[in-house]
Write a protein that holds these residues in place. Structure first.
Motif, PDB file in Angstrom:
ATOM      1  N   SER A  30       0.799  -1.321  -0.010  1.00 27.26           N
ATOM      2  CA  SER A  30       0.023   0.060  -0.054  1.00 27.26           C
ATOM      3  C   SER A  30       0.911   1.224   0.018  1.00 27.26           C
ATOM      4  O   SER A  30       0.569   2.104  -0.715  1.00 27.26           O
ATOM      5  CB  SER A  30      -1.006  -0.017   1.312  1.00 27.26           C
ATOM      6  N   ASP A  35      -5.334  -1.212  -4.881  1.00 25.77           N
ATOM      7  CA  ASP A  35      -4.950  -1.760  -3.532  1.00 25.77           C
ATOM      8  C   ASP A  35      -5.818  -2.784  -3.362  1.00 25.77           C
ATOM      9  O   ASP A  35      -6.906  -2.343  -2.750  1.00 25.77           O
ATOM     10  CB  ASP A  35      -4.788  -0.546  -2.615  1.00 25.77           C
ATOM     11  N   GLU A  36      -5.854  -3.910  -3.333  1.00 22.21           N
ATOM     12  CA  GLU A  36      -6.699  -5.043  -3.021  1.00 22.21           C
ATOM     13  C   GLU A  36      -8.203  -4.410  -3.306  1.00 22.21           C
ATOM     14  O   GLU A  36      -9.037  -4.726  -2.332  1.00 22.21           O
ATOM     15  CB  GLU A  36      -6.370  -5.391  -1.671  1.00 22.21           C
TER      16      GLU A  36
HETATM   17 MG   LIG Z   1      -2.296  -2.748   2.255  1.00 24.52          MG
END
Ligand SMILES: [Mg+2]
Ligand SMILES: Nc1ncnc2c1ncn2[C@@H]1O[C@H](COP(=O)(O)OP(=O)(O)O)[C@@H](O)[C@H]1O
Lengths: 276, 309
Positions: free
Chosen positions: A77, A182-183
């Motif tokens: 991240s 991000d995911e």
């Molecule tokens: Mg993360």
């Protein structure tokens, strides 16, 4: 032969493979969309400092879909924030050559007081799209993510997957060339995620987006990526890259996806064992 | 392309669902829940009744207690003997409502209330906006604001009367001191608690400066700001009532003056009538704020349907 080539393995006789080596571009992809050079990020200072990323280098070619996998806390991240310009690296450079960068988070991060359409319109407004055009463009984008009928719903009236679709429409509204994710599907059930994989693949290839996609789901990475990059445990560094030739449609349960996922998982396990 | 490919490994049910081209297929669609029932007349009436019966019951309990107190007659000849039953009391109120005097007093009081509250709202909002933008100021003023809030506003009156004399300005001054801190505080809290994730989303969208405030920070602060406005109103109304009782302005007819007159004339029944008027105004305004508060929160999904009657 295997359909998956491991970076650094002896070059095979396919023309693409011979040009590959760490830190360089896959052949034929033109110039780079994102060039991450020796980026280091340290949070805080003194004995309590957290070394999140260590001299990480990575290049994403134009139109390339790169998946980043790594243990949780390895700085994925952080890296995306730096590429998005939301954070500055302690050392090293990120170069996106003036390309517009949009980012999607695990949470949709929609503005809860605005309807789906207005959320997308706001992104258009921030880029100074004229008022008359905004509504039409926003509806088009919501159509693209199959949410045309839900344009006037507020985020809390939508399901998790639909919210993430609105977030996708909003990211597209920024007319970015580079999409960071991000995911983005981490909080969704497997079936919804499957559908969104198809969509993201379609949209990204239609628009020739360059994508850096973070996930801790190895199968998802193998399903989506043109390349899967494995990061070490904290501090994050690139320890392995796997190229996935585009050999036609893939599904999360395709044999080739399973095979690559298995190899990536083994590599991650090895890395985690090393760090205890 | 890939979406048309079905896999044999899945159970028939899941295969069927994933073959749907619709956006809301998948387990995800279960999350949507049933559509909101439309507002047909029968349902509206039931809703209205559900909203009113607790209030009707509350009024009945109060009147019943009043009547019992009167009937018990335990007071004998003491001053409490001046208390008449609710029948007489309400008749007195009805009687007063026939006279212009009460309406004139209500007019004056409401006018002062609106003026003082608007002033407090403007000053509180400006202070809140400035303080929330300047971190050192924010740190320093936090304690000033909470200190002001703990100070009973009635304690300001001697100061205000010395400063402004016996006139409406003194009352307005105390109202502002009572209400502005709550309003400022509401705005500051709202700005402080703007979700960092939304700020990140806003910044990647290219929102900055004024646009960031207008499209993100202010709307995100709205629920806390409305809560501050509501609390500010309560303080303002209290300060106003105290002010009208303490700051007697000659030739100025207000609810406070009527209460004072009732006190001077030992007219308990009239005092009760005026108190009922004050209570009703307070309740009505409070209901408006509560409604606004609920609307704001419901639009953001911060309220479940069960709470939103
Ligand atoms: Mg993360
Ligand atoms: N703002 C911050 N301040 C201090 N440490 C942080 C901050 N953000 C992240 N970290 C730390 O940096 C490391 C990497 O975090 P992150 O990038 O979120 O990892 P990932 O996304 O790979 O799970 C973690 O150990 C985390 O605790």
């Amino acid at each position: 032969m295997s359909v998956i080539q491991r970076r650094g393995a002896p070059p095979e006789n396919s023309p693409g493979a011979s040009a590959l080596s760490d830190g360089h571009l896959p052949a034929g992809s033109g110039d780079a969309a994102i060039r991450i050079a020796d980026v280091t990020k340290v949070y805080g200072r003194g004995p309590g400092a957290v070394h999140a990323i260590d001299r990480l280098s990575l290049t994403v070619g134009c139109g390339e879909f790169v998946c980043l996998v790594g243990a949780s806390g390895c700085g994925k991240s952080t890296l995306l924030s730096i590429v998005a310009g939301l954070d500055t690296p302690t050392a090293g450079q990120v170069d996106t050559a003036g390309r517009r960068v949009a980012i999607m988070f695990q949470e949709p991060a929609l503005f809860p007081w605005l309807t789906a359409r207005r959320n997308v319109e706001l992104a258009l407004r921030a880029r100074r799209v004229p008022k008359q055009e905004r509504t039409r463009r926003a509806l088009e984008l919501l159509e693209t993510v199959h949410l045309g009928d839900f344009a006037d719903k507020r985020p809390h009236e939508l399901s998790g997957g639909m919210r993430q679709r609105v977030a996708m429409a909003r990211a597209l509204a920024q007319d970015a060339d580079v999409l960071l994710m991000d995911e983005p599907f981490g909080a969704l059930d497997a079936m919804t995620r499957d559908l969104l994989h198809d969509e993201i693949e379609r949209i990204c290839s239609e628009r020739a987006l360059s994508v850096l996609f973070v996930t801790h789901n190895v199968r998802e990475a193998a399903r989506l990526g043109d390349r899967v990059v494995v990061l070490s445990s904290r501090p994050g560094r690139v320890i392995e890259e796997y190229d996935v030739p585009r050999t036609g449609p893939r599904r999360i349960d395709s044999a080739s996806v399973a095979e690559l996922a298995g190899r990536v998982t083994d590599r991650l396990r090895e890395e985690m064992r090393r760090h205890g | 392309m890939a979406s048309t490919q079905t896999s044999g490994a899945q159970t028939p049910v899941t295969a069927e669902v994933s073959a749907q081209p619709s956006a809301i297929a998948g387990l995800d669609s279960l999350e949507l829940g049933p559509a909101r029932p439309s507002a047909e007349p029968g349902r509206l009436a039931r809703k209205a009744w559900q909203a009113t019966w607790p209030k009707l019951l509350a009024i009945a309990i109060v009147l019943g207690a009043w009547e019992l107190f009167y009937l018990s007659n335990f007071h004998g000849d003491s001053a409490i003997g001046l208390v008449k039953g609710p029948g007489t009391g309400l008749a007195n109120l009805w009687d007063q409502m026939q006279h212009a005097q009460l309406w004139q007093a209500i007019g004056t009081t409401v006018q002062t209330a609106v003026a003082g509250y608007l002033l407090a709202m403007i000053i509180g909002s400006i202070i809140g906006a400035i303080v929330s933008r300047i971190p050192p100021l924010r740190a320093a003023t936090g304690s000033i604001i909470s200190g002001l809030q703990t100070m009973p506003s009635i304690a300001w009156f001697p100061f205000a009367i010395i400063l402004f004399g016996l006139n409406t300005s003194a009352i307005l001054f105390v109202m502002v001191l009572g209400a502005a801190p709550s309003i400022a505080n509401g705005l500051i809290t709202g700005v402080d608690y703007t979700p960092p994730l939304l700020l990140r989303a806003g910044r990647t969208m290219g929102l900055s400066g004024i646009a960031l405030y207008r499209h993100l920070i202010l709307p995100a602060s709205l629920p806390a700001y409305v809560a501050g406005l509501k609390q500010g109103w309560a303080f303002a109304w209290r300060s106003l009532m105290a002010g009208e009782l303490l700051v007697i302005i000659i030739g100025h007819l207000s609810l406070g003056i009527l209460l004072n007159n009732a006190q001077d004339n030992q007219d308990l029944t009239s005092a009760i009538s005026i108190m009922i008027v004050i209570l009703v105004i307070g309740i009505v305004v409070d209901a408006i704020f509560s409604k606004t508060d609920r609307t704001v929160r419901r639009r953001r999904g911060l309220l479940t349907d069960a709470q939103s009657i």
